[in-house]
Design an enzyme around this catalytic site. Structure first.
Site, mmCIF file in Angstrom:
data_model
loop_
_atom_site.group_PDB
_atom_site.id
_atom_site.type_symbol
_atom_site.label_atom_id
_atom_site.label_comp_id
_atom_site.label_asym_id
_atom_site.label_seq_id
_atom_site.Cartn_x
_atom_site.Cartn_y
_atom_site.Cartn_z
ATOM 1 N N GLY A 63 46.366 38.939 36.113
ATOM 2 C CA GLY A 63 45.629 38.205 36.860
ATOM 3 C C GLY A 63 44.065 37.783 36.398
ATOM 4 O O GLY A 63 43.963 37.946 34.968
ATOM 5 N N ASN A 64 43.202 37.362 37.269
ATOM 6 C CA ASN A 64 41.795 37.013 36.818
ATOM 7 C C ASN A 64 40.872 37.750 37.845
ATOM 8 O O ASN A 64 41.430 38.181 38.881
ATOM 9 C CB ASN A 64 41.863 35.653 36.485
ATOM 10 C CG ASN A 64 42.037 34.860 37.556
ATOM 11 O OD1 ASN A 64 41.116 34.802 38.365
ATOM 12 N ND2 ASN A 64 43.036 34.078 37.529
ATOM 13 N N ARG A 65 39.570 37.580 37.408
ATOM 14 C CA ARG A 65 38.500 38.004 38.198
ATOM 15 C C ARG A 65 38.091 37.245 39.369
ATOM 16 O O ARG A 65 37.072 37.476 40.097
ATOM 17 C CB ARG A 65 37.311 38.473 37.367
ATOM 18 C CG ARG A 65 37.660 39.467 36.543
ATOM 19 C CD ARG A 65 36.389 39.921 35.565
ATOM 20 N NE ARG A 65 36.739 40.687 34.487
ATOM 21 C CZ ARG A 65 36.497 42.110 34.611
ATOM 22 N NH1 ARG A 65 36.562 42.504 35.729
ATOM 23 N NH2 ARG A 65 37.070 42.761 33.515
#
Ligand code: CTP
Ligand code: CA
Length: 230
Positions: free
Chosen positions: A33-35
């Site tokens: 995933g990412n932030r």
């Protein structure tokens, strides 16, 4: 907060906003995933509702309450985000891709949890995800008028190094009308209520948005979108 511009200038317009960040499953318990917090996309949805638009918000893994007055479609993976955005875009006037889309996903998804073994773990092989923004631009270039999709297409880009040169190249590559370019790093952008950006306009213009609430950047985007729809 004082609303700028003409407050109902998106009345009768259908807009699609994607927000958050996609997740790609590795196994039933893990993902890549990412932030992205979704704050900028939600600010775009709220301000569009305030300006009278009919808003579909495609939200990927966001821990925020649904904005009043918007239709919210919750998704997890890039494939789900793509399907939801393309479906909602078919009848939309504008689409704003504020979501952070995973560029890659594991080539295979394990049906069972990967267990610790005695040796080293197997490497995770990645494969490329479809580029939804580029697809929207491509479709508009090729399709008949009835299937062309949104009149105004907006992308977001977080860049480091030569931020504006990278942004200009990306705007051209994606075939969108506006590209909102953020500089990342030094506590900027991710998870914070404030943001600064440059909005690049196809054709060469650039609009600077000073550091401030994400609603201000959102209103600047809608100002530029409304001008193009008029
Ligand atoms: N985007 C998309 N589909 C993808 C990747 C990105 O629709 N598979 C959209 C994002 O929502 C954003 C824009 O494209 O609006 C730019 O994303 P960005 O990650 O900056 O661009 P990339 O083309 O993925 O290039 P990079 O190698 O810099 O990540
Ligand atoms: Ca990317």
């Amino acid at each position: 907060r004082v609303l700028r511009g003409s407050p109902r200038d998106l009345a009768g317009r259908k807009v699609v906003v994607s927000a958050g960040g996609t997740r790609e499953a590795i196994d039933p318990v893990r993902y890549i995933g990412n932030r992205s917090s979704g704050l900028q996309g939600y600010a775009l949805a709220r301000t569009a509702v305030a300006r009278g638009a009919e808003v579909t918000l495609v939200a990927a893994n966001v821990a925020l309450p649904d904005p009043a007055g918007a239709k919210v479609v919750r998704v997890e993976s890039t494939a789900e985000l793509r399907e939801a955005v393309l479906e909602a875009s078919a009848y939309a006037d504008a689409v704003v891709m504020a979501a952070a889309v995973a560029d890659f996903r594991p080539a295979t998804r394990h049906d069972s949890k990967i267990k610790k073994t005695d040796g080293e773990p197997e490497p995770i092989r990645l494969t490329k995800n479809p580029d939804i923004l580029a697809e929207l631009g491509e479709r508009r270039r090729r399709a008949s008028a009835a299937e062309r999709g949104p009149e105004v297409i907006v992308g977001f880009a977080a860049e480091t190094d030569d931020v504006l040169a990278n942004g200009q190249a990306k705007l051209a590559r994606k075939g969108c009308d506006l590209l909102v370019v953020n500089q990342v790093g030094e506590g900027l952008a991710f998870g914070t209520p404030d943001n600064a950006a440059t909005v690049l306009v196809a054709g060469g213009d650039a609009v600077e948005v000073p550091f401030g609430p994400k609603e201000d950047l959102a209103d600047t985007v809608w100002d530029l979108v409304a001008t193009r729809l008029a």
